[in-house]
Motif scaffolding. Structure first.
Motif, mmCIF file in Angstrom:
data_model
loop_
_atom_site.group_PDB
_atom_site.id
_atom_site.type_symbol
_atom_site.label_atom_id
_atom_site.label_comp_id
_atom_site.label_asym_id
_atom_site.label_seq_id
_atom_site.Cartn_x
_atom_site.Cartn_y
_atom_site.Cartn_z
ATOM 1 N N UNK A 174 0.831 -1.203 0.000
ATOM 2 C CA UNK A 174 0.000 0.000 0.000
ATOM 3 C C UNK A 174 0.867 1.255 0.000
ATOM 4 N N UNK A 175 1.936 1.256 0.805
ATOM 5 C CA UNK A 175 2.806 2.425 0.892
ATOM 6 C C UNK A 175 3.658 2.602 -0.360
ATOM 7 N N UNK A 176 3.810 1.536 -1.130
ATOM 8 C CA UNK A 176 4.629 1.609 -2.335
ATOM 9 C C UNK A 176 3.793 1.700 -3.608
ATOM 10 N N UNK A 177 3.365 0.567 -4.109
ATOM 11 C CA UNK A 177 2.653 0.522 -5.386
ATOM 12 C C UNK A 177 1.349 1.322 -5.357
ATOM 13 N N UNK A 178 0.545 1.142 -4.328
ATOM 14 C CA UNK A 178 -0.735 1.858 -4.254
ATOM 15 C C UNK A 178 -0.511 3.365 -4.125
ATOM 16 N N UNK A 179 0.512 3.768 -3.391
ATOM 17 C CA UNK A 179 0.817 5.192 -3.245
ATOM 18 C C UNK A 179 1.199 5.809 -4.591
ATOM 19 N N UNK A 180 1.964 5.063 -5.396
ATOM 20 C CA UNK A 180 2.318 5.547 -6.734
ATOM 21 C C UNK A 180 1.089 5.741 -7.603
ATOM 22 N N UNK A 181 0.153 4.808 -7.497
ATOM 23 C CA UNK A 181 -1.099 4.931 -8.258
ATOM 24 C C UNK A 181 -1.920 6.126 -7.755
#
Length: 201
Positions: A174-181
């Protein structure tokens, strides 16, 4: 012309006590701050008449709602009122980042403010105090972070699914991929907002 300023508030139960899928919005927002240009780190401060984790930049004010999910509305209303005391309504956009059972894990989508909350008590609480009709100059938008669904649909299983503690690797996603989205969705939102404002002019 508008001078876009975003109040982005994540919903969830307070961290670190409640490390669950229901707090996916908090994790996503936490990962979003370092991805935005010149955005300061989160710090505990007074906002919306409550102590909250806030990252206040020139364009984005990111706030983790400090309340329990089901009673998010009053805090969000106070935070939004504080924003409108500082900036013109036409320049302000409210974005609510929340978990979404209807979307696959990690998917991040913009959702119309007036769309059904589908039993999400945090959204229900906010919709009870803030409506788009009351703020015609300001875009109000939801950002749904997909958490998927358990195979069984009974209320007890679903509640356990969203409230049980989750592993660190899921938080990292969530902190990585989802944050980028989430950053991409904000860019899309700003482009659409400015385009609509130019038409009105």
């Amino acid at each position: 012309m508008v001078n876009p300023r975003f109040l982005v508030i994540s919903l969830g139960n307070p961290l670190p006590k409640y490390t669950s899928l229901h707090s996916a919005g908090h994790f996503t927002l936490r990962g979003l701050a370092p991805l935005l240009p010149n955005q300061p780190p989160f710090a505990q401060t007074k906002f919306g008449k409550a102590n909250a984790l806030v990252s206040q930049g020139s364009k984005y004010t990111l706030v983790q709602s400090p309340t329990l999910m089901n009673v998010s509305g009053p805090f969000v209303a106070r935070a939004w009122a504080e924003m409108l005391k500082t900036y013109e309504a036409k320049d302000c956009c409210l974005v609510i980042v929340h978990d979404e059972l209807e979307k696959p894990l990690g998917v991040v989508r913009l959702v119309d403010w007036e769309k059904s909350h589908k039993g999400h008590n945090g959204l229900k609480s906010i919709r009870g105090v803030i409506s788009q009709a009351r703020f015609p100059e300001s875009p109000l938008v939801r950002m749904a972070v997909g958490i998927g669904r358990p195979k069984e649909r009974d209320p007890e299983t679903v509640a356990r699914y969203v409230l049980d503690s989750i592993p660190r690797e899921m938080v990292d996603a969530f902190e990585g991929d989802a944050a980028g989205k989430a950053r991409e969705r904000l860019r899309e939102l700003e482009a659409e907002w400015c385009e609509e404002a130019a038409k009105v002019k």
